[in-house]
Design a protein around this motif. Structure first.
Motif, PDB file in Angstrom:
ATOM      1  N   ILE A  93       0.875  -1.194   0.006  1.00 16.90           N
ATOM      2  CA  ILE A  93      -0.086  -0.067  -0.180  1.00 16.90           C
ATOM      3  C   ILE A  93       0.717   1.446  -0.053  1.00 16.90           C
ATOM      4  O   ILE A  93       0.722   1.981  -0.766  1.00 16.90           O
ATOM      5  CB  ILE A  93      -0.985   0.045   1.296  1.00 16.90           C
ATOM      6  CG1 ILE A  93      -1.745  -1.278   1.013  1.00 16.90           C
ATOM      7  CG2 ILE A  93      -1.754   1.105   1.238  1.00 16.90           C
ATOM      8  CD1 ILE A  93      -2.799  -1.518   0.160  1.00 16.90           C
ATOM      9  N   ASP A  94       1.733   1.392   1.035  1.00 13.14           N
ATOM     10  CA  ASP A  94       2.700   2.578   0.993  1.00 13.14           C
ATOM     11  C   ASP A  94       3.525   2.852  -0.100  1.00 13.14           C
ATOM     12  O   ASP A  94       3.868   3.826  -0.582  1.00 13.14           O
ATOM     13  CB  ASP A  94       3.297   2.446   2.456  1.00 13.14           C
ATOM     14  CG  ASP A  94       2.564   2.987   3.646  1.00 13.14           C
ATOM     15  OD1 ASP A  94       1.509   3.764   3.237  1.00 13.14           O
ATOM     16  OD2 ASP A  94       2.979   2.759   4.591  1.00 13.14           O
ATOM     17  N   LEU A  95       3.854   1.492  -0.552  1.00 14.13           N
ATOM     18  CA  LEU A  95       4.916   1.491  -1.692  1.00 14.13           C
ATOM     19  C   LEU A  95       4.052   2.045  -2.963  1.00 14.13           C
ATOM     20  O   LEU A  95       4.877   2.772  -3.901  1.00 14.13           O
ATOM     21  CB  LEU A  95       5.534   0.175  -2.115  1.00 14.13           C
ATOM     22  CG  LEU A  95       6.506  -0.403  -0.975  1.00 14.13           C
ATOM     23  CD1 LEU A  95       6.816  -1.833  -1.192  1.00 14.13           C
ATOM     24  CD2 LEU A  95       7.942   0.426  -1.540  1.00 14.13           C
ATOM     25  N   GLY A 141      -0.694  -6.914  -5.951  1.00 10.66           N
ATOM     26  CA  GLY A 141       0.382  -5.970  -6.675  1.00 10.66           C
ATOM     27  C   GLY A 141      -0.235  -5.235  -7.788  1.00 10.66           C
ATOM     28  O   GLY A 141       0.305  -4.413  -8.446  1.00 10.66           O
ATOM     29  N   GLN A 142      -1.195  -5.825  -8.259  1.00  9.24           N
ATOM     30  CA  GLN A 142      -1.851  -5.105  -9.700  1.00  9.24           C
ATOM     31  C   GLN A 142      -3.169  -4.512  -9.395  1.00  9.24           C
ATOM     32  O   GLN A 142      -3.192  -3.321  -9.655  1.00  9.24           O
ATOM     33  CB  GLN A 142      -2.145  -6.304 -10.723  1.00  9.24           C
ATOM     34  CG  GLN A 142      -0.870  -7.070 -11.202  1.00  9.24           C
ATOM     35  CD  GLN A 142      -0.984  -8.161 -12.015  1.00  9.24           C
ATOM     36  OE1 GLN A 142      -1.981  -8.914 -11.981  1.00  9.24           O
ATOM     37  NE2 GLN A 142      -0.253  -8.618 -13.012  1.00  9.24           N
ATOM     38  N   LEU A 433      11.276  -1.774  -6.270  1.00 10.17           N
ATOM     39  CA  LEU A 433      12.054  -1.980  -7.572  1.00 10.17           C
ATOM     40  C   LEU A 433      10.992  -2.472  -8.571  1.00 10.17           C
ATOM     41  O   LEU A 433      10.153  -3.059  -8.039  1.00 10.17           O
ATOM     42  CB  LEU A 433      13.357  -3.098  -7.557  1.00 10.17           C
ATOM     43  CG  LEU A 433      14.598  -2.540  -6.583  1.00 10.17           C
ATOM     44  CD1 LEU A 433      15.590  -3.495  -6.610  1.00 10.17           C
ATOM     45  CD2 LEU A 433      14.804  -1.207  -7.008  1.00 10.17           C
ATOM     46  N   PRO A 434      11.302  -2.564  -9.866  1.00 13.51           N
ATOM     47  CA  PRO A 434      10.457  -2.886 -10.853  1.00 13.51           C
ATOM     48  C   PRO A 434      10.467  -4.430 -10.858  1.00 13.51           C
ATOM     49  O   PRO A 434      11.727  -5.125 -10.240  1.00 13.51           O
ATOM     50  CB  PRO A 434      10.917  -2.421 -12.087  1.00 13.51           C
ATOM     51  CG  PRO A 434      12.243  -2.203 -11.846  1.00 13.51           C
ATOM     52  CD  PRO A 434      12.185  -1.685 -10.639  1.00 13.51           C
ATOM     53  N   ARG A 445       6.131  -4.952 -19.412  1.00 17.71           N
ATOM     54  CA  ARG A 445       5.232  -4.343 -18.499  1.00 17.71           C
ATOM     55  C   ARG A 445       5.621  -4.902 -17.057  1.00 17.71           C
ATOM     56  O   ARG A 445       4.745  -5.508 -16.550  1.00 17.71           O
ATOM     57  CB  ARG A 445       3.773  -4.828 -18.956  1.00 17.71           C
ATOM     58  CG  ARG A 445       3.130  -4.350 -20.223  1.00 17.71           C
ATOM     59  CD  ARG A 445       2.897  -2.793 -20.092  1.00 17.71           C
ATOM     60  NE  ARG A 445       2.282  -2.507 -21.666  1.00 17.71           N
ATOM     61  CZ  ARG A 445       2.159  -1.436 -21.968  1.00 17.71           C
ATOM     62  NH1 ARG A 445       2.116  -0.208 -21.065  1.00 17.71           N
ATOM     63  NH2 ARG A 445       1.399  -1.165 -22.869  1.00 17.71           N
ATOM     64  N   PRO A 446       6.943  -4.424 -16.438  1.00 13.28           N
ATOM     65  CA  PRO A 446       7.204  -4.788 -15.149  1.00 13.28           C
ATOM     66  C   PRO A 446       6.212  -4.494 -14.340  1.00 13.28           C
ATOM     67  O   PRO A 446       5.935  -3.461 -14.200  1.00 13.28           O
ATOM     68  CB  PRO A 446       8.558  -4.106 -15.226  1.00 13.28           C
ATOM     69  CG  PRO A 446       8.544  -2.974 -16.023  1.00 13.28           C
ATOM     70  CD  PRO A 446       7.694  -3.406 -17.317  1.00 13.28           C
ATOM     71  N   ALA A 447       6.076  -5.224 -13.244  1.00 12.10           N
ATOM     72  CA  ALA A 447       5.044  -5.209 -12.091  1.00 12.10           C
ATOM     73  C   ALA A 447       5.762  -4.297 -10.839  1.00 12.10           C
ATOM     74  O   ALA A 447       6.956  -3.735 -11.123  1.00 12.10           O
ATOM     75  CB  ALA A 447       4.404  -6.379 -11.649  1.00 12.10           C
ATOM     76  N   GLY A 448       5.739  -5.128  -9.513  1.00 13.73           N
ATOM     77  CA  GLY A 448       6.314  -4.408  -8.637  1.00 13.73           C
ATOM     78  C   GLY A 448       6.102  -2.859  -8.595  1.00 13.73           C
ATOM     79  O   GLY A 448       5.097  -2.579  -8.603  1.00 13.73           O
TER      80      GLY A 448
END
Length: 481
Positions: A93-95, A141-142, A433-434, A445-448
């Motif tokens: 959440i904070d990220l 994460g998405q 990081l990604p 389409r990197p996540a993270g």
């Protein structure tokens, strides 16, 4: 009558979810509801969206034991592993709030009487297709960046983790998310296919296998208006050089290969040992540690280090991969073994590909598997190790153990992976990081931390303060494009 399905615990075959598969009518209604809620959610102040997300994080914290135990029960994760997943979901959440501020917030550049502005508009309705191995954290994460960006969600959890998916939906609603903003559909592949076909879907986010990613890519052919973000699997290498103790090699390689019973997309599948004075000692240390790993179920008196696979079918598929590796010329080092207590309780296995031909090695690099199975290979030197590590159509994760900083820079630039670590496991990934792969491991389409990037569209504006602003006062490169 709708088709019924169940989610069954890999620990004891307890039924944790029992219900009807979503029908085409159910799916259409869910997507329509999400579409009707899109304008309201987009117009909800960002501060309010952030507060709801933080309420959700607090709900996870307040019910940490409950959701941890459900994850363990439904997908078989050991308690420490399930708890770490809950912690990652809370931290997301904070990220994401930070990522939104740093990477996708409104930008204004003023020059005289001209303002250059970039705004970010939500995509609309995002279909999120979740995996079983991180049933809370990976779809979250998405979902989290999509929601904070103003999108509405249609979520289909894995049919092997539907109980966790339902728990998550309920948690968001208790956190204050309006009912229409996130809808859940449930079932198997046919449900996903039906939802993707909807003309009301604006984005599809998948965490899954290469085969699933390719199928969705084909299904969306001719629909460039639908954003597709794929987080796929890998055939991840770890290269072992010199200047590193054998105990550290054993710890890092076995953790990379066998954590979560090898059911992480970033788990190491191949370990490449550079032939030097330490090579055989390093290999022996990995083999001995693999043989000593405790395999078992949560709650065992002797705390296990490797838990069960998600299902008996998963164990059967992994055995087929093991047999395929032998057919490709690999030699058995630590043989296939199944614990007699359960068919999905598979001991870590190692095979040696050192004497395989180039054709056989290329075939091994093209395989995708999900479980505690590692291929080792001796290579002549560092250049050969980098070449062998890159000998795969995938490109998710890779690690170099030992060596020098110059060697690592060469490794990063040549191995062809999106997550490249030094003296860390292949499974080491930071939320700041990604996270994403190259080649068959993703679609750029990197996540993270960077998942926020594919959740909105940039809209550029040139703005003058008055309608009578003279065109002649504007620099031509600002307007003639």
């Amino acid at each position: 009558m709708p088709k019924m399905f169940q989610s069954i615990s890999p620990l004891d075959d307890t039924v944790l979810f029992d219900g009807p598969e979503s029908t085409p009518a159910n799916i259409s209604q869910a997507i329509t509801t999400a579409r009707q809620s899109a304008i309201l959610w987009h117009n909800t102040p960002l501060s309010q969206r952030i507060q709801i997300a933080r309420n959700y994080a607090k709900h996870l914290s307040d019910h940490r034991d409950e959701i941890r135990e459900l994850i363990t029960s439904e997908v078989g994760k050991l308690p420490w592993d399930a708890d770490a997943e809950v912690g990652a979901a809370i931290g997301k959440i904070d990220l994401t709030v930070n990522a939104l501020e740093q990477r996708r917030s409104k930008t204004v550049i003023e020059s005289g009487n001209l303002a250059r502005i970039v705004r970010y508009h939500p995509l609309g309705v995002a279909l999120v297709l979740g995996p079983f191995n991180f049933p809370l954290h990976l779809p979250g994460g998405q979902i989290v960046p999509a929601l904070l960006s103003g999108n509405t969600i249609v979520f289909k959890p894995s049919d092997q983790a539907t109980a966790v998916g339902k728990w998550m939906i309920d948690a968001w609603r208790q956190a204050g998310l309006p009912d229409g903003v996130m809808q859940m559909i449930q079932g198997g592949v046919e449900v996903a296919v039906n939802a993707i076909d909807s003309p009301l879907i604006n984005a599809v986010f998948l965490t899954g296998s290469r085969a699933a990613g390719r199928a969705i890519h084909r299904q969306l052919a001719g629909r460039p208006d639908v954003l597709l973000a794929l987080e796929l699997g890998g055939n991840n290498p770890v290269v072992v050089s010199d200047s590193i103790p054998s105990k550290a090699v054993a710890d890092l390689v076995t953790f990379s290969a066998f954590v979560s019973a090898g059911q992480r997309c970033s788990c190491a599948r191949r370990a490449l040992f550079i032939e030097n004075s330490d090579c055989e000692t390093h290999i022996d240390a990995v083999v001995q540690q693999t043989r000593s790993l405790v395999v078992g179920l949560p709650g065992d008196e002797t705390v296990p280090q490797v838990g069960p696979l998600i299902s008996t079918l998963a164990a059967t598929q992994l055995r087929k991969t093991y047999d395929t590796l032998l057919a490709h010329g690999c030699r058995v080092v630590v043989p296939w073994q199944v614990n007699p207590r359960r068919e999905n309780l598979v001991h870590p296995a190692i095979v040696d590909a050192t004497k395989c031909t180039d054709t056989q090695l290329a075939a091994i690099g093209d395989l995708e598997w999900f479980g505690p199975l590692l291929v080792i290979q001796r290579v002549a030197d560092f250049d050969s190790a980098v070449s062998a590590a890159a000998n795969t159509s995938y490109g998710l994760a890779a690690s170099l153990l030992g060596g020098t900083s110059n060697m690592f820079e060469t490794f990063v630039n040549s191995v062809g992976a999106g997550v490249v670590n030094w003296n860390r496991p292949t499974t080491g990934a930071a939320g700041s990081l990604p996270f994403g792969g190259l080649g068959d491991s993703g679609n750029h389409r990197p996540a993270g931390y960077h998942a926020i990037d594919f959740c909105s569209d940039p809209v550029a504006s040139l703005q003058s303060p008055t309608e009578t602003e003279s065109f002649a006062t504007l620099a031509p490169w600002d307007v003639v494009k």
